[in-house]
Enzyme design. Structure first.
Site, PDB file in Angstrom:
ATOM      1  N   HIS A 164       9.832  -3.548   3.433  1.00 26.15           N
ATOM      2  CA  HIS A 164       8.751  -3.967   1.775  1.00 26.15           C
ATOM      3  C   HIS A 164      10.070  -3.829   0.837  1.00 26.15           C
ATOM      4  O   HIS A 164      10.231  -4.521  -0.082  1.00 26.15           O
ATOM      5  CB  HIS A 164       8.605  -2.634   1.162  1.00 26.15           C
ATOM      6  CG  HIS A 164       6.857  -2.282   2.355  1.00 26.15           C
ATOM      7  ND1 HIS A 164       7.201  -1.085   2.766  1.00 26.15           N
ATOM      8  CD2 HIS A 164       5.283  -3.152   2.077  1.00 26.15           C
ATOM      9  CE1 HIS A 164       5.592  -0.943   3.306  1.00 26.15           C
ATOM     10  NE2 HIS A 164       4.806  -1.848   2.932  1.00 26.15           N
ATOM     11  N   MET A 183       0.866  -1.245   0.131  1.00 22.43           N
ATOM     12  CA  MET A 183       0.484  -0.312   0.124  1.00 22.43           C
ATOM     13  C   MET A 183       0.671   0.830   0.450  1.00 22.43           C
ATOM     14  O   MET A 183       0.714   1.980   0.062  1.00 22.43           O
ATOM     15  CB  MET A 183      -1.571  -0.643   1.171  1.00 22.43           C
ATOM     16  CG  MET A 183      -1.858  -1.359   0.942  1.00 22.43           C
ATOM     17  SD  MET A 183      -3.736  -0.854   1.893  1.00 22.43           S
ATOM     18  CE  MET A 183      -3.179  -1.122   3.548  1.00 22.43           C
ATOM     19  N   HIS A 229       8.792   1.005   3.305  1.00 17.08           N
ATOM     20  CA  HIS A 229      10.019   0.585   4.604  1.00 17.08           C
ATOM     21  C   HIS A 229      11.495  -0.273   3.981  1.00 17.08           C
ATOM     22  O   HIS A 229      10.994  -1.061   3.107  1.00 17.08           O
ATOM     23  CB  HIS A 229       9.661   1.014   5.791  1.00 17.08           C
ATOM     24  CG  HIS A 229       8.682  -0.552   6.088  1.00 17.08           C
ATOM     25  ND1 HIS A 229       9.298  -1.351   6.142  1.00 17.08           N
ATOM     26  CD2 HIS A 229       7.280   0.110   6.125  1.00 17.08           C
ATOM     27  CE1 HIS A 229       7.893  -2.032   6.138  1.00 17.08           C
ATOM     28  NE2 HIS A 229       6.831  -1.554   6.008  1.00 17.08           N
ATOM     29  N   VAL A 268      10.959  -7.735   9.031  1.00 17.38           N
ATOM     30  CA  VAL A 268      12.362  -6.276   9.142  1.00 17.38           C
ATOM     31  C   VAL A 268      12.121  -5.667  10.328  1.00 17.38           C
ATOM     32  O   VAL A 268      11.236  -5.217  10.898  1.00 17.38           O
ATOM     33  CB  VAL A 268      12.775  -6.050   7.679  1.00 17.38           C
ATOM     34  CG1 VAL A 268      14.183  -4.727   8.671  1.00 17.38           C
ATOM     35  CG2 VAL A 268      13.077  -6.955   6.923  1.00 17.38           C
ATOM     36  N   ASN A 297       4.179   3.889   1.053  1.00 16.50           N
ATOM     37  CA  ASN A 297       4.977   4.594   2.352  1.00 16.50           C
ATOM     38  C   ASN A 297       6.224   3.200   3.042  1.00 16.50           C
ATOM     39  O   ASN A 297       6.024   2.591   3.522  1.00 16.50           O
ATOM     40  CB  ASN A 297       3.936   4.500   3.679  1.00 16.50           C
ATOM     41  CG  ASN A 297       4.170   5.262   4.611  1.00 16.50           C
ATOM     42  OD1 ASN A 297       4.846   5.248   5.586  1.00 16.50           O
ATOM     43  ND2 ASN A 297       5.064   6.417   4.271  1.00 16.50           N
ATOM     44  N   LYS A 354       5.548 -10.145   9.354  1.00 17.82           N
ATOM     45  CA  LYS A 354       4.910  -8.571   9.657  1.00 17.82           C
ATOM     46  C   LYS A 354       3.691  -9.442   9.834  1.00 17.82           C
ATOM     47  O   LYS A 354       2.739  -8.699  12.048  1.00 17.82           O
ATOM     48  CB  LYS A 354       5.123  -7.284   9.308  1.00 17.82           C
ATOM     49  CG  LYS A 354       4.443  -6.562   9.530  1.00 17.82           C
ATOM     50  CD  LYS A 354       4.789  -6.054  11.211  1.00 17.82           C
ATOM     51  CE  LYS A 354       4.682  -4.808  11.904  1.00 17.82           C
ATOM     52  NZ  LYS A 354       3.191  -4.321  11.202  1.00 17.82           N
TER      53      LYS A 354
HETATM   54  O1  PAF Z   1      -0.121  -5.820   3.395  1.00 19.04           O
HETATM   55  C1  PAF Z   1      -0.648  -4.599   2.824  1.00 19.04           C
HETATM   56  O2  PAF Z   1       0.189  -3.750   2.537  1.00 19.04           O
HETATM   57  C2  PAF Z   1      -2.034  -5.200   1.770  1.00 19.04           C
HETATM   58  O3  PAF Z   1      -2.829  -6.006   3.178  1.00 19.04           O
HETATM   59  C3  PAF Z   1      -1.953  -5.571   0.871  1.00 19.04           C
HETATM   60  C4  PAF Z   1      -1.616  -7.109   1.097  1.00 19.04           C
HETATM   61  C5  PAF Z   1      -0.936  -5.015   0.198  1.00 19.04           C
HETATM   62  C6  PAF Z   1      -3.526  -5.234   0.021  1.00 19.04           C
HETATM   63  O4  PAF Z   1      -4.053  -4.247   0.267  1.00 19.04           O
END
Ligand code: PAF
Length: 275
Positions: free
Chosen positions: A33, A26, A30, A173, A28, A146
């Site tokens: 990701h 989604m 860090h 992480v 933002n 997480k």
């Molecule tokens: O973990 C997330 O950021 C969200 O739940 C996802 C998997 C992108 C679905 O919107």
């Protein structure tokens, strides 16, 4: 990195991409990701990351509106991580009309733990992830531990619907003081940020006691909840569960995970640790 705002554009690129790994986010971003995107590279010829803040998984009153949107910084980080494709659709592309069909995970998976406190959350997650799978047609998709319950729900969804995608988990992480990286950490005040690592410390202590043979799970959970409350948190749950399906373990079950969710001020943090 190519940025695709339309499903047709992403599909055209995907068709030429060979073996593809998908990292849904989604935004933002860090280091957690970015670690998933780096890990993704080992599984595929090309990596598709997605940024879409999915309204369906937020309840009224949750932080959908204020969820941090940091598109330019996210793009720079993904470029640096070597991501080939970013799928960043607007709401009208993903939901051109209100979504009428949904993926409804069973209550025993989605009505427990976080699902008990965020009714409908995993229905929203499962629905958008299923859409992303249909759109990207990836060979492999990566999700962080997480969000342990999310990972469990997605694994079961893929199995039950025979979705031809391999699900790979990424380790959580953490900051140097143990706090799990999360987009929501940015909501914490300096004092709350200093207090926040207590959650991981408690999980670590609880997991150590279980490894050493403790089986009084209810007492351990209650003790951890009490310590959180005494330190200004509002805990939703601290729970020892079986890794596979997050159901309550019996004394002879192994392969456990301890999960917690608690509010610090107005910020709700979740974390977990495999035992
Ligand atoms: O973990 C997330 O950021 C969200 O739940 C996802 C998997 C992108 C679905 O919107």
């Amino acid at each position: 990195m190519l940025i695709h705002e339309t499903i047709a554009g992403l599909r055209a690129a995907r068709a030429k991409a060979g073996r593809v790994a998908l990292v849904p986010t989604m935004g933002n971003l860090h280091d957690g990701h970015i670690a998933l995107m780096t890990q993704a590279r080992a599984h595929a010829d090309q990596v598709i990351a997605t940024i879409f803040v999915n309204r369906l998984q937020f309840r009224p009153g949750e932080d959908f509106e204020k969820y941090p949107r940091t598109f330019a910084a996210d793009c720079a980080r993904m470029e640096a991580a070597g991501v080939e494709h970013l799928f960043a659709p607007g709401e009208s592309e993903m939901y051109p009309q209100p979504q009428t069909y949904h993926v409804e995970p069973p209550t025993e998976q989605a009505g427990i733990l976080d699902g008990e406190f965020r009714p409908g959350h995993f229905r929203g997650v499962a629905t958008v992830v299923m859409k992303l799978f249909q759109i990207a047609q990836a060979d492999v998709a990566l999700f962080g531990k997480k969000d342990y319950q999310q990972l469990m729900v997605i694994r079961h969804m893929v199995r039950d619907f025979n979705v031809p995608v391999e699900i790979v988990a990424g380790e959580t992480v953490r900051a140097a003081d143990g706090l799990a990286l999360s987009s929501r950490n940015g909501y914490l005040s300096p004092a709350e940020r200093a207090e926040a690592p207590r959650l991981y410390r408690l999980l670590t202590e609880l997991a150590a006691e279980v490894r050493q043979g403790a089986r009084n799970y209810g007492e351990l959970e209650a003790k951890a909840m009490n310590i959180l409350s005494m330190n200004g948190w509002a805990p939703d749950y601290v729970a020892l569960r079986k890794k596979l399906d997050l159901q309550s373990p019996s004394a002879h079950d192994s392969d456990l995970v301890v999960l917690a969710a608690a509010r610090l001020g107005s910020t709700r943090l979740i974390d977990n640790l495999e035992v």
